[in-house]
Design an enzyme around this catalytic site. Structure first.
Site: not given
Length: 259
Positions: A7, A34, A108, A149, A250
């Site tokens: 991420n 992201e 995600y 994630d 992350h």
DNA sequence: ATGCCAGGCTGCGCCTGA
């Protein structure tokens, strides 16, 4: 083959570090979350110069996922089949591709915000749709994994202090049951080793010195089918990438596959 | 030193993240 998930918290803000990390780590396939940019603004060209193709599902400021590969990128599926709407539409939270001998999803999972919030129900429905979508690949003979994630800490050991999470998302029974259902569909949690300390955390909040104090969470996960899990030679969290100015909150999770 | 949040747009403050 080296496969990773990360991420990046904005691929445009992270681009210098991303490019340097791809080169230094020797990663063949990277699942990105992201991206926080529209597909039109995605940095295809600098990645291509490094030898990576990119499959992107991203619409703008929020969310956005991608698969980067230098070992082939085929049979792309953009979006989660049967995935629930939020605020009247689909969000860009999933993309799948076949990279050489391996098929991967980059996901995600919705955050959930608060227990009882519509986003929390959305999160549970999204995970249920993911389980439905991966069923065939999970039981198939080809190495297959969902990386990303997940916004769920699978066990109490996957957060730095469970008592700090009472009443919060990411640790609830329902979220963990959704992960258990994914495992029931034929996937197993490929747990990475930490490079330091005794928990393989993958996320540390930017605030309150969480990283130096190792107040982290393991929420970036690799769920692989049996052919995938059986080919894992090594798996680790590259916490070095969380250090310094301009880091994502992350760290990458890296998996070496003997394929 | 790993160091007190960061990113992007609706922008010159606000929402989101987890």
């Amino acid at each position: 083959m080296r496969i990773a998930t990360w991420n990046v918290n904005s691929i445009t803000a992270r681009l210098p570090r991303l490019l340097a990390w791809l080169e230094s780590s020797g990663t063949d396939v990277l699942c990105v979350q992201e991206t926080k940019c529209a597909e039109a603004a995605f940095p295809f060209e600098p990645l291509r110069e490094l030898g990576y193709e990119a499959a992107v599902n991203a619409t703008g400021r929020w969310n956005g996922v991608a698969v980067l590969s230098r070992v082939g990128l085929d049979d792309v599926v953009s979006g989660l089949p049967g995935g629930p709407d939020y605020d009247g539409g689909q969000e860009p939270r999933a993309i799948a591709a076949t990279c050489g001998a391996v098929r991967v999803w980059s996901v995600y999972v919705p955050n959930g915000r608060e227990i009882g919030h519509p986003h929390y129900d959305y999160k549970l429905r999204w995970l249920d749709a993911l389980r439905e979508a991966v069923g065939e690949d999970a039981k198939g003979p080809r190495p297959f994994a969902v990386l990303g994630d997940f916004n769920v800490a699978p066990t109490d050991d996957d957060v730095w202090d469970r008592t700090r999470f009472d009443g919060l998302t990411h640790v609830t029974d329902k979220e963990r049951e959704a992960l258990a259902a994914l495992r029931g569909a034929g996937l197993s949690d490929v747990v990475p080793r930490p490079l330091k300390y005794d928990h393989p955390f993958t996320y540390w909040d930017y605030r309150e010195l969480c990283f130096p104090k190792n107040r982290g969470m393991r929420i970036d996960l690799v769920y692989g089918n049996e052919p995938f899990a059986g080919a894992v030679g090594d798996a680790y969290v590259d916490r070095e990438e969380r250090k310094g100015k301009g880091a994502s909150d992350h760290a990458p999770v890296v998996v070496d596959l003997n394929v």
